[in-house]
Design an enzyme around this catalytic site. Structure first.
Site, PDB file in Angstrom:
ATOM      1  N   SER A  99       0.839  -1.188   0.000  1.00 30.07           N
ATOM      2  CA  SER A  99       0.000   0.000   0.000  1.00 30.07           C
ATOM      3  C   SER A  99       0.887   1.255   0.000  1.00 30.07           C
ATOM      4  CB  SER A  99      -0.974  -0.052   1.185  1.00 30.07           C
ATOM      5  OG  SER A  99      -1.999   0.905   1.042  1.00 30.07           O
ATOM      6  N   ASP A 225      -9.529  -5.240  -5.324  1.00 32.24           N
ATOM      7  CA  ASP A 225      -9.050  -4.178  -4.437  1.00 32.24           C
ATOM      8  C   ASP A 225      -9.978  -2.960  -4.516  1.00 32.24           C
ATOM      9  OD1 ASP A 225      -7.619  -2.106  -3.138  1.00 32.24           O
ATOM     10  OD2 ASP A 225      -5.697  -2.928  -3.767  1.00 32.24           O
ATOM     11  N   HIS A 253      -7.810  -5.328  -0.892  1.00 40.12           N
ATOM     12  CA  HIS A 253      -6.609  -4.552  -0.534  1.00 40.12           C
ATOM     13  C   HIS A 253      -5.970  -5.224   0.673  1.00 40.12           C
ATOM     14  CE1 HIS A 253      -4.229  -0.865  -0.779  1.00 40.12           C
ATOM     15  NE2 HIS A 253      -4.301  -0.745   0.536  1.00 40.12           N
TER      16      HIS A 253
END
Length: 276
Positions: A99, A225, A253
């Site tokens: 991320s 995601d 995610h």
């Protein structure tokens, strides 16, 4: 263990033999090293890698700053990653960024190319304005406001809800497992008000130039995601010379246990060249 680097104190944990190629795991916004699950680290280490995870600033047991006033930038976080290698006597390592930490490890690769053997970028983005937005469901959740950081139970519930939102439409969300990690995370974090806010207040001073990355790069992205929809991962692959893309079917995610049988062998193969 606690180390001193770049004038700050960071908490670090290792798995496996120090003589093996090193894999440094760097997590994203507000996430301590616990979100690289110990079982995942042990599986990577069992394949012949020296696995390193650590608490970024303002997470876990690492240095904490006043909420809303972080005394560091994204470039400092990249320097911290290299500082962890220094503290452990690792010359070169394979960096894995998840991320927001995708920007941390790409910054490290651009500014310290002699220290980075390869990159693996998980659930991250180029940041280009023309990519699909976050899902409406995710935005509704994050727009609902945060918990009272002085109420540990409320913070745990908030994290569990956030991880559910990160999963989006994925069937892999395991609320019981997430809650156990969240409870440990809250219990060991120095200041949860700082943890929940400071990474969103830092200066994002990462250098431009993904096209200048010259190390082997693997992009790993969830099919579902909701934060950075799949075109973000595809764009990242296209932006970095020679990069390859591994799509995690039915994943959001996240990097949930049901995809470890896919991701761990791919990571091990990608890091086959020595990282020391």
């Amino acid at each position: 263990m606690m180390i001193e680097t770049n004038g700050v104190e960071l908490c670090v944990e290792t798995f496996g033999a120090a003589a093996d190629p090193a894999v440094l795991l760097v997590h994203g916004a507000c996430a301590s090293m616990l979100w690289w699950e110990a079982e995942l680290c042990e599986r990577i280490a069992a394949a012949g890698r020296f696995v390193i995870r650590f608490d970024n600033r303002d997470t876990g047991r690492s240095v904490s700053y006043p909420a809303g006033r972080p005394g560091y930038s994204l470039r400092d976080m990249a320097a911290d990653a290299i500082g962890v290698l220094d503290a452990l006597g690792v010359g070169r390592a394979h960096l894995v960024g998840r991320s927001m930490a995708g920007a941390i490890v790409t910054t490290a690769a651009l500014e310290h190319p002699d220290r980075v053997a390869s990159l693996t970028l998980v659930s991250t983005t180029t940041g280009a304005a023309d990519l699909p937005p976050m899902s409406a469901g995710f935005l509704r959740h994050v727009g609902a406001g945060g918990p009272d950081p002085a109420d540990p139970a409320a913070v745990v519930d908030h994290i569990v809800g956030l991880m559910r939102a990160y999963s989006g439409e994925s069937p892999y969300h395991d609320e019981n497992a997430v809650r156990l990690i969240a409870e440990r995370d809250v219990a060991r974090t120095r200041d949860f008000a700082a943890c929940l806010t400071n990474h969103f207040a830092i200066e994002l001073d990462a250098p431009a130039g993904l096209g200048d990355i010259a190390v082997p790069t693997l992009v790993v992205h969830g099919e579902l995601d909701p934060v950075f929809p799949l075109p973000h991962g595809q764009a990242l692959r296209d932006a970095i010379p020679g990069a390859t893309l591994l799509i995690m079917d039915k994943a959001g995610h996240e990097l949930p246990p049901p995809v470890w049988d896919l991701v761990v062998p791919a990571l091990v193969a990608h890091t086959a060249a020595t990282g020391r």
